[in-house]
Design an enzyme around this catalytic site. Sequence first.
Site, short mmCIF file in Angstrom:
data_model
loop_
_atom_site.label_atom_id
_atom_site.label_comp_id
_atom_site.label_asym_id
_atom_site.label_seq_id
_atom_site.Cartn_x
_atom_site.Cartn_y
_atom_site.Cartn_z
N CYS A 114 0.83 -1.22 0.00
CA CYS A 114 0.00 0.00 0.00
C CYS A 114 0.86 1.27 0.00
O CYS A 114 0.43 2.32 -0.47
CB CYS A 114 -0.92 0.02 1.21
SG CYS A 114 -1.94 -1.44 1.30
N HIS A 260 -3.95 6.84 1.40
CA HIS A 260 -4.18 5.56 0.74
C HIS A 260 -5.63 5.16 1.00
O HIS A 260 -6.12 5.23 2.13
CB HIS A 260 -3.22 4.51 1.29
CG HIS A 260 -3.63 3.10 0.98
ND1 HIS A 260 -3.96 2.70 -0.29
CD2 HIS A 260 -3.79 2.01 1.79
CE1 HIS A 260 -4.29 1.41 -0.27
NE2 HIS A 260 -4.21 0.98 0.98
N ASN A 290 -10.14 -0.77 -2.62
CA ASN A 290 -8.74 -0.58 -2.23
C ASN A 290 -7.87 -1.16 -3.35
O ASN A 290 -7.83 -2.36 -3.55
CB ASN A 290 -8.52 -1.31 -0.90
CG ASN A 290 -7.08 -1.25 -0.41
OD1 ASN A 290 -6.16 -0.98 -1.16
ND2 ASN A 290 -6.90 -1.53 0.88
O1 UT7 Z 1 -4.74 -1.54 2.31
C1 UT7 Z 1 -4.11 -2.33 3.25
C2 UT7 Z 1 -4.50 -1.95 4.58
N1 UT7 Z 1 -5.79 -2.54 4.90
C3 UT7 Z 1 -6.57 -1.90 5.73
O2 UT7 Z 1 -6.24 -0.82 6.13
C4 UT7 Z 1 -7.82 -2.58 6.22
C5 UT7 Z 1 -7.96 -2.38 7.71
N2 UT7 Z 1 -9.05 -3.13 8.29
C6 UT7 Z 1 -10.34 -2.85 8.04
O3 UT7 Z 1 -10.64 -1.96 7.28
C7 UT7 Z 1 -11.40 -3.63 8.76
O4 UT7 Z 1 -10.79 -4.49 9.70
C8 UT7 Z 1 -12.32 -4.48 7.82
C9 UT7 Z 1 -13.23 -3.57 7.03
C10 UT7 Z 1 -11.47 -5.29 6.86
C11 UT7 Z 1 -13.18 -5.43 8.62
O5 UT7 Z 1 -13.93 -4.70 9.56
P1 UT7 Z 1 -14.00 -5.21 11.08
O6 UT7 Z 1 -14.87 -4.27 11.78
O7 UT7 Z 1 -12.59 -5.35 11.58
O8 UT7 Z 1 -14.73 -6.59 10.91
P2 UT7 Z 1 -14.33 -8.04 11.43
O9 UT7 Z 1 -13.44 -8.71 10.45
O10 UT7 Z 1 -13.88 -8.00 12.85
O11 UT7 Z 1 -15.75 -8.74 11.42
C12 UT7 Z 1 -16.85 -8.23 12.20
C13 UT7 Z 1 -18.07 -9.05 11.88
C14 UT7 Z 1 -17.84 -10.55 12.04
O12 UT7 Z 1 -19.05 -11.15 12.42
P3 UT7 Z 1 -19.36 -11.49 13.97
O13 UT7 Z 1 -18.24 -12.37 14.42
O14 UT7 Z 1 -19.38 -10.18 14.68
O15 UT7 Z 1 -20.68 -12.17 13.90
C15 UT7 Z 1 -17.50 -10.99 10.63
O16 UT7 Z 1 -17.78 -12.37 10.41
O17 UT7 Z 1 -18.45 -8.85 10.50
C16 UT7 Z 1 -18.42 -10.12 9.82
N3 UT7 Z 1 -17.92 -9.90 8.47
C17 UT7 Z 1 -18.69 -9.69 7.41
N4 UT7 Z 1 -20.03 -9.67 7.26
C18 UT7 Z 1 -20.50 -9.45 6.03
C19 UT7 Z 1 -16.60 -9.80 8.08
N5 UT7 Z 1 -16.55 -9.57 6.76
C20 UT7 Z 1 -17.82 -9.50 6.32
C21 UT7 Z 1 -18.38 -9.27 5.06
N6 UT7 Z 1 -19.73 -9.26 4.96
N7 UT7 Z 1 -17.63 -9.07 3.96
#
Ligand code: UT7
Length: 333
Positions: A114, A260, A290
Amino acid sequence: MSLISRISGTGHFVPPHTVTNFDLEKEMDTTDEWIRKRTGIKERHYVKPGTGSSDLGYQASLKAIQDAGINKNEIDFIIAATLSPDHYFPGIGVLVQSKLGLEHIGALDIRNQCSGFIYALSAADQFIKSGMYKKILIVAAEVQSTNLDYSIEGRHLAVLFGDGGAAVILEPASKQENRGILSTHLFSDGRHVQKLWMDSPSPKDKPTFSYQIIDDKRCYPKMEGKHVFVNAVEKMPQAVWAALECNNMTIDDVDHLIPHQANDRISLMVAKKLGIPVPKVIRNIDRFGNTTAASIPIALDESVRNGRIQKNDIVVLTAFGSGYTWASALMRW
Ligand code: UT7
Protein backbone atom coordinates in the site's frame (compact mmCIF):
# COMPACT_ATOMS: atom_id res chain seq x y z
CA MET A 1 21.73 24.48 -9.87
CA SER A 2 20.17 22.44 -7.11
CA LEU A 3 17.16 20.48 -8.19
CA ILE A 4 13.86 19.34 -6.86
CA SER A 5 11.56 16.99 -8.73
CA ARG A 6 8.02 17.58 -9.81
CA ILE A 7 5.22 15.49 -11.25
CA SER A 8 4.69 16.71 -14.81
CA GLY A 9 2.05 14.20 -15.93
CA THR A 10 -0.48 11.80 -14.42
CA GLY A 11 -2.72 9.03 -15.73
CA HIS A 12 -4.81 6.15 -14.53
CA PHE A 13 -6.55 3.17 -16.04
CA VAL A 14 -9.03 0.74 -14.50
CA PRO A 15 -10.55 -2.25 -16.28
CA PRO A 16 -14.06 -1.44 -17.57
CA HIS A 17 -15.80 -4.28 -15.72
CA THR A 18 -17.45 -2.94 -12.55
CA VAL A 19 -18.39 -5.20 -9.63
CA THR A 20 -20.90 -3.72 -7.18
CA ASN A 21 -21.51 -4.85 -3.63
CA PHE A 22 -24.78 -6.32 -4.91
CA ASP A 23 -22.79 -8.42 -7.39
CA LEU A 24 -20.66 -9.70 -4.51
CA GLU A 25 -23.81 -10.59 -2.55
CA LYS A 26 -24.46 -13.21 -5.27
CA GLU A 27 -20.95 -14.70 -4.94
CA MET A 28 -20.43 -14.79 -1.20
CA ASP A 29 -21.99 -14.33 2.22
CA THR A 30 -21.98 -10.53 2.47
CA THR A 31 -24.29 -7.55 2.12
CA ASP A 32 -24.08 -4.17 0.47
CA GLU A 33 -24.99 -2.62 3.80
CA TRP A 34 -22.10 -4.31 5.68
CA ILE A 35 -19.56 -3.31 3.05
CA ARG A 36 -20.74 0.31 2.77
CA LYS A 37 -20.98 0.86 6.54
CA ARG A 38 -17.62 -0.74 7.37
CA THR A 39 -15.58 0.48 4.39
CA GLY A 40 -17.43 3.11 2.31
CA ILE A 41 -17.00 0.96 -0.81
CA LYS A 42 -19.87 0.68 -3.30
CA GLU A 43 -18.10 -0.83 -6.27
CA ARG A 44 -14.70 -1.78 -7.62
CA HIS A 45 -13.24 -2.80 -10.98
CA TYR A 46 -12.14 -6.34 -11.86
CA VAL A 47 -10.05 -7.45 -14.83
CA LYS A 48 -11.15 -10.19 -17.20
CA PRO A 49 -8.82 -13.24 -17.18
CA GLY A 50 -5.65 -12.66 -19.17
CA THR A 51 -5.05 -9.09 -18.01
CA GLY A 52 -2.14 -8.42 -15.67
CA SER A 53 -0.91 -5.49 -13.60
CA SER A 54 1.55 -4.64 -16.37
CA ASP A 55 -1.36 -4.17 -18.82
CA LEU A 56 -3.14 -1.73 -16.47
CA GLY A 57 0.17 -0.01 -15.75
CA TYR A 58 0.95 0.26 -19.46
CA GLN A 59 -2.40 1.91 -20.25
CA ALA A 60 -1.97 4.32 -17.34
CA SER A 61 1.58 5.10 -18.49
CA LEU A 62 0.40 6.10 -21.97
CA LYS A 63 -1.96 8.62 -20.37
CA ALA A 64 0.72 10.02 -18.05
CA ILE A 65 3.17 10.37 -20.94
CA GLN A 66 0.57 12.22 -22.99
CA ASP A 67 -0.34 14.43 -20.04
CA ALA A 68 3.32 15.36 -19.48
CA GLY A 69 3.59 16.29 -23.17
CA ILE A 70 6.78 14.28 -23.63
CA ASN A 71 7.94 11.74 -26.17
CA LYS A 72 8.02 8.31 -24.53
CA ASN A 73 11.64 7.89 -25.66
CA GLU A 74 12.63 10.72 -23.30
CA ILE A 75 11.87 8.46 -20.31
CA ASP A 76 15.21 7.38 -18.88
CA PHE A 77 14.12 5.17 -15.95
CA ILE A 78 11.08 3.23 -14.74
CA ILE A 79 10.03 2.48 -11.18
CA ALA A 80 7.11 0.07 -10.77
CA ALA A 81 5.17 -0.64 -7.58
CA THR A 82 2.89 -3.65 -7.20
CA LEU A 83 2.11 -6.51 -4.83
CA SER A 84 0.49 -8.41 -7.68
CA PRO A 85 3.08 -8.75 -10.47
CA ASP A 86 2.12 -10.69 -13.60
CA HIS A 87 4.70 -13.33 -12.66
CA TYR A 88 6.52 -14.56 -9.57
CA PHE A 89 9.56 -13.07 -11.35
CA PRO A 90 10.48 -10.80 -13.07
CA GLY A 91 8.64 -7.71 -11.84
CA ILE A 92 6.36 -5.56 -13.99
CA GLY A 93 8.85 -2.72 -14.59
CA VAL A 94 10.46 -4.60 -17.48
CA LEU A 95 7.07 -5.60 -18.88
CA VAL A 96 5.92 -1.98 -18.96
CA GLN A 97 9.28 -1.03 -20.51
CA SER A 98 8.85 -3.55 -23.31
CA LYS A 99 5.14 -2.77 -23.88
CA LEU A 100 6.07 0.89 -24.28
CA GLY A 101 8.82 -0.16 -26.72
CA LEU A 102 11.46 1.81 -24.84
CA GLU A 103 15.23 1.59 -25.21
CA HIS A 104 17.26 -0.43 -22.71
CA ILE A 105 16.62 1.89 -19.79
CA GLY A 106 16.67 0.59 -16.23
CA ALA A 107 13.51 -0.69 -14.59
CA LEU A 108 13.23 -1.08 -10.82
CA ASP A 109 10.43 -2.91 -8.99
CA ILE A 110 9.35 -1.80 -5.53
CA ARG A 111 7.72 -4.25 -3.09
CA ASN A 112 6.05 -2.02 -0.54
CA GLN A 113 2.37 -2.83 -1.03
CA CYS A 114 0.00 0.00 0.00
CA SER A 115 2.97 2.34 0.56
CA GLY A 116 4.51 1.31 -2.75
CA PHE A 117 3.68 4.47 -4.67
CA ILE A 118 5.18 6.79 -2.04
CA TYR A 119 8.28 4.59 -1.73
CA ALA A 120 8.61 4.70 -5.53
CA LEU A 121 8.12 8.47 -5.57
CA SER A 122 10.77 8.88 -2.88
CA ALA A 123 13.29 6.73 -4.79
CA ALA A 124 12.56 8.56 -8.04
CA ASP A 125 12.91 11.91 -6.25
CA GLN A 126 16.44 10.98 -5.13
CA PHE A 127 17.44 9.91 -8.67
CA ILE A 128 16.19 13.23 -10.08
CA LYS A 129 17.84 15.31 -7.35
CA SER A 130 21.15 13.56 -7.88
CA GLY A 131 20.96 14.36 -11.59
CA MET A 132 21.15 10.69 -12.59
CA TYR A 133 17.82 10.65 -14.45
CA LYS A 134 15.70 13.38 -16.05
CA LYS A 135 12.34 11.77 -16.80
CA ILE A 136 11.23 8.90 -14.63
CA LEU A 137 8.05 6.91 -15.22
CA ILE A 138 6.54 5.74 -11.93
CA VAL A 139 3.87 3.11 -12.44
CA ALA A 140 1.70 1.49 -9.77
CA ALA A 141 -0.77 -1.23 -10.70
CA GLU A 142 -2.61 -4.12 -9.11
CA VAL A 143 -4.67 -7.13 -10.15
CA GLN A 144 -6.03 -8.55 -6.91
CA SER A 145 -9.45 -9.83 -7.93
CA THR A 146 -8.13 -13.13 -9.27
CA ASN A 147 -6.90 -14.44 -5.91
CA LEU A 148 -9.42 -13.61 -3.19
CA ASP A 149 -10.91 -15.94 -0.60
CA TYR A 150 -14.70 -15.55 -0.83
CA SER A 151 -15.33 -17.92 2.08
CA ILE A 152 -16.45 -16.67 5.52
CA GLU A 153 -12.80 -16.73 6.61
CA GLY A 154 -11.64 -14.39 3.86
CA ARG A 155 -14.68 -12.22 3.17
CA HIS A 156 -13.54 -9.24 5.29
CA LEU A 157 -10.59 -8.84 2.93
CA ALA A 158 -12.18 -10.03 -0.32
CA VAL A 159 -14.73 -7.20 -0.39
CA LEU A 160 -12.03 -4.53 -0.03
CA PHE A 161 -9.84 -5.06 -3.06
CA GLY A 162 -10.14 -3.75 -6.59
CA ASP A 163 -7.94 -3.75 -9.69
CA GLY A 164 -6.40 -0.63 -11.23
CA GLY A 165 -3.30 1.15 -12.40
CA ALA A 166 -1.86 4.65 -12.37
CA ALA A 167 1.31 6.37 -13.48
CA VAL A 168 3.16 9.66 -13.12
CA ILE A 169 6.15 11.26 -14.83
CA LEU A 170 8.73 12.86 -12.53
CA GLU A 171 11.07 15.55 -13.89
CA PRO A 172 13.51 18.10 -12.49
CA ALA A 173 12.14 21.50 -11.54
CA SER A 174 14.06 24.59 -10.58
CA LYS A 175 14.40 25.12 -6.85
CA GLN A 176 13.56 28.83 -7.25
CA GLU A 177 10.13 27.90 -8.51
CA ASN A 178 9.66 25.83 -5.35
CA ARG A 179 7.02 23.61 -6.95
CA GLY A 180 7.43 19.87 -6.67
CA ILE A 181 8.26 17.19 -4.09
CA LEU A 182 9.24 19.01 -0.90
CA SER A 183 9.79 15.91 1.25
CA THR A 184 9.27 12.18 1.55
CA HIS A 185 9.33 10.11 4.74
CA LEU A 186 9.48 6.30 4.76
CA PHE A 187 8.93 3.92 7.69
CA SER A 188 8.58 0.19 8.36
CA ASP A 189 8.06 -2.30 11.18
CA GLY A 190 8.67 -5.86 10.02
CA ARG A 191 7.51 -7.37 13.31
CA HIS A 192 4.01 -7.31 11.88
CA VAL A 193 4.60 -9.10 8.57
CA GLN A 194 1.97 -11.72 9.34
CA LYS A 195 -0.79 -9.21 10.10
CA LEU A 196 -1.23 -8.56 6.39
CA TRP A 197 0.49 -10.88 3.97
CA MET A 198 0.36 -13.67 1.46
CA ASP A 199 2.48 -16.53 2.79
CA SER A 200 2.72 -18.62 -0.37
CA PRO A 201 4.30 -19.07 -2.90
CA SER A 202 7.39 -19.31 -0.70
CA PRO A 203 10.72 -20.89 -1.68
CA LYS A 204 10.90 -21.97 1.97
CA ASP A 205 8.38 -24.70 1.02
CA LYS A 206 9.73 -27.70 -0.84
CA PRO A 207 8.02 -28.10 -3.20
CA THR A 208 7.03 -24.45 -3.41
CA PHE A 209 3.66 -25.34 -4.94
CA SER A 210 1.50 -28.15 -3.57
CA TYR A 211 -2.15 -29.04 -3.14
CA GLN A 212 -1.55 -28.90 0.62
CA ILE A 213 -0.77 -25.18 0.40
CA ILE A 214 -4.03 -24.61 -1.46
CA ASP A 215 -5.97 -26.76 1.01
CA ASP A 216 -4.43 -24.79 3.89
CA LYS A 217 -5.38 -21.54 2.10
CA ARG A 218 -1.83 -20.24 2.41
CA CYS A 219 -2.08 -19.01 -1.18
CA TYR A 220 -4.57 -16.25 -0.28
CA PRO A 221 -3.86 -12.81 1.17
CA LYS A 222 -4.56 -12.79 4.93
CA MET A 223 -5.23 -9.87 7.21
CA GLU A 224 -5.90 -9.24 10.88
CA GLY A 225 -8.22 -6.37 10.05
CA LYS A 226 -8.48 -4.70 13.44
CA HIS A 227 -4.72 -4.72 14.04
CA VAL A 228 -4.16 -3.16 10.63
CA PHE A 229 -6.93 -0.61 11.19
CA VAL A 230 -5.58 0.57 14.56
CA ASN A 231 -2.04 0.88 13.24
CA ALA A 232 -3.11 2.65 10.04
CA VAL A 233 -4.99 5.27 12.02
CA GLU A 234 -1.94 5.85 14.23
CA LYS A 235 0.88 5.72 11.68
CA MET A 236 -0.56 7.73 8.78
CA PRO A 237 -0.98 10.90 10.89
CA GLN A 238 2.54 10.39 12.29
CA ALA A 239 3.94 10.28 8.75
CA VAL A 240 2.06 13.49 7.89
CA TRP A 241 3.32 15.23 11.03
CA ALA A 242 6.88 14.27 10.04
CA ALA A 243 6.30 15.90 6.64
CA LEU A 244 4.82 19.07 8.14
CA GLU A 245 7.62 19.45 10.68
CA CYS A 246 10.27 18.95 8.01
CA ASN A 247 8.73 21.74 5.91
CA ASN A 248 7.95 24.11 8.82
CA MET A 249 4.26 23.86 8.02
CA THR A 250 1.10 23.19 9.99
CA ILE A 251 -1.93 21.22 8.89
CA ASP A 252 -3.60 24.55 8.02
CA ASP A 253 -1.08 24.96 5.18
CA VAL A 254 -2.32 21.77 3.51
CA ASP A 255 -4.87 22.14 0.69
CA HIS A 256 -5.37 18.43 -0.01
CA LEU A 257 -4.71 15.23 1.91
CA ILE A 258 -4.62 12.07 -0.23
CA PRO A 259 -4.60 9.07 2.09
CA HIS A 260 -4.18 5.56 0.74
CA GLN A 261 -7.77 4.46 0.05
CA ALA A 262 -7.78 1.45 2.39
CA ASN A 263 -11.12 2.00 4.07
CA ASP A 264 -13.10 5.26 4.15
CA ARG A 265 -13.42 5.01 7.93
CA ILE A 266 -9.61 4.99 8.17
CA SER A 267 -9.36 8.09 5.93
CA LEU A 268 -11.90 9.96 8.07
CA MET A 269 -10.22 8.97 11.34
CA VAL A 270 -6.82 10.04 9.98
CA ALA A 271 -8.34 13.39 8.98
CA LYS A 272 -9.84 13.83 12.45
CA LYS A 273 -6.53 13.08 14.17
CA LEU A 274 -4.75 15.55 11.93
CA GLY A 275 -7.44 18.20 12.40
CA ILE A 276 -7.89 18.69 8.67
CA PRO A 277 -11.41 19.51 7.39
CA VAL A 278 -13.05 16.58 5.57
CA PRO A 279 -13.59 18.57 2.33
CA LYS A 280 -9.78 18.73 2.00
CA VAL A 281 -9.53 14.93 2.07
CA ILE A 282 -9.58 13.22 -1.32
CA ARG A 283 -11.72 10.07 -1.16
CA ASN A 284 -12.70 7.83 -4.06
CA ILE A 285 -12.78 4.40 -2.42
CA ASP A 286 -16.55 4.22 -3.04
CA ARG A 287 -15.87 3.71 -6.78
CA PHE A 288 -12.55 1.83 -6.81
CA GLY A 289 -12.25 -0.14 -3.56
CA ASN A 290 -8.74 -0.58 -2.23
CA THR A 291 -6.33 -0.72 -5.18
CA THR A 292 -3.23 -0.94 -2.93
CA ALA A 293 -0.20 0.72 -4.61
CA ALA A 294 -2.41 2.31 -7.27
CA SER A 295 -4.89 3.98 -4.91
CA ILE A 296 -3.00 7.23 -4.26
CA PRO A 297 -1.95 7.93 -7.87
CA ILE A 298 -5.48 7.12 -9.12
CA ALA A 299 -6.88 9.67 -6.66
CA LEU A 300 -4.15 12.16 -7.61
CA ASP A 301 -4.83 11.81 -11.32
CA GLU A 302 -8.60 12.20 -10.89
CA SER A 303 -8.15 15.29 -8.73
CA VAL A 304 -5.73 16.97 -11.10
CA ARG A 305 -7.86 16.24 -14.15
CA ASN A 306 -11.13 17.43 -12.55
CA GLY A 307 -9.45 20.65 -11.42
CA ARG A 308 -9.70 20.01 -7.69
CA ILE A 309 -5.91 20.26 -7.32
CA GLN A 310 -4.62 23.59 -8.66
CA LYS A 311 -1.16 25.00 -9.33
CA ASN A 312 0.74 25.83 -6.10
CA ASP A 313 -1.65 23.84 -3.88
CA ILE A 314 0.03 21.97 -1.03
CA VAL A 315 -0.73 18.27 -1.35
CA VAL A 316 0.22 15.64 1.22
CA LEU A 317 0.11 11.92 0.50
CA THR A 318 0.17 9.23 3.16
CA ALA A 319 -0.12 5.45 3.15
CA PHE A 320 0.01 2.48 5.47
CA GLY A 321 -0.06 -1.22 4.73
CA SER A 322 1.52 -4.64 4.62
CA GLY A 323 5.03 -4.91 6.04
CA TYR A 324 4.07 -2.91 8.00
CA THR A 325 5.25 0.00 5.90
CA TRP A 326 4.01 3.58 6.00
CA ALA A 327 5.06 6.82 4.39
CA SER A 328 4.27 10.41 3.43
CA ALA A 329 5.14 12.80 0.63
CA LEU A 330 4.53 16.54 0.67
CA MET A 331 4.48 18.57 -2.53
CA ARG A 332 3.60 21.97 -3.90
CA TRP A 333 1.63 21.23 -7.05
O1 UT7 B 1 -4.74 -1.54 2.31
C1 UT7 B 1 -4.11 -2.33 3.25
C2 UT7 B 1 -4.50 -1.95 4.58
N1 UT7 B 1 -5.79 -2.54 4.90
C3 UT7 B 1 -6.57 -1.90 5.73
O2 UT7 B 1 -6.24 -0.82 6.13
C4 UT7 B 1 -7.82 -2.58 6.22
C5 UT7 B 1 -7.96 -2.38 7.71
N2 UT7 B 1 -9.05 -3.13 8.29
C6 UT7 B 1 -10.34 -2.85 8.04
O3 UT7 B 1 -10.64 -1.96 7.28
C7 UT7 B 1 -11.40 -3.63 8.76
O4 UT7 B 1 -10.79 -4.49 9.70
C8 UT7 B 1 -12.32 -4.48 7.82
C9 UT7 B 1 -13.23 -3.57 7.03
C10 UT7 B 1 -11.47 -5.29 6.86
C11 UT7 B 1 -13.18 -5.43 8.62
O5 UT7 B 1 -13.93 -4.70 9.56
P1 UT7 B 1 -14.00 -5.21 11.08
O6 UT7 B 1 -14.87 -4.27 11.78
O7 UT7 B 1 -12.59 -5.35 11.58
O8 UT7 B 1 -14.73 -6.59 10.91
P2 UT7 B 1 -14.33 -8.04 11.43
O9 UT7 B 1 -13.44 -8.71 10.45
O10 UT7 B 1 -13.88 -8.00 12.85
O11 UT7 B 1 -15.75 -8.74 11.42
C12 UT7 B 1 -16.85 -8.23 12.20
C13 UT7 B 1 -18.07 -9.05 11.88
C14 UT7 B 1 -17.84 -10.55 12.04
O12 UT7 B 1 -19.05 -11.15 12.42
P3 UT7 B 1 -19.36 -11.49 13.97
O13 UT7 B 1 -18.24 -12.37 14.42
O14 UT7 B 1 -19.38 -10.18 14.68
O15 UT7 B 1 -20.68 -12.17 13.90
C15 UT7 B 1 -17.50 -10.99 10.63
O16 UT7 B 1 -17.78 -12.37 10.41
O17 UT7 B 1 -18.45 -8.85 10.50
C16 UT7 B 1 -18.42 -10.12 9.82
N3 UT7 B 1 -17.92 -9.90 8.47
C17 UT7 B 1 -18.69 -9.69 7.41
N4 UT7 B 1 -20.03 -9.67 7.26
C18 UT7 B 1 -20.50 -9.45 6.03
C19 UT7 B 1 -16.60 -9.80 8.08
N5 UT7 B 1 -16.55 -9.57 6.76
C20 UT7 B 1 -17.82 -9.50 6.32
C21 UT7 B 1 -18.38 -9.27 5.06
N6 UT7 B 1 -19.73 -9.26 4.96
N7 UT7 B 1 -17.63 -9.07 3.96
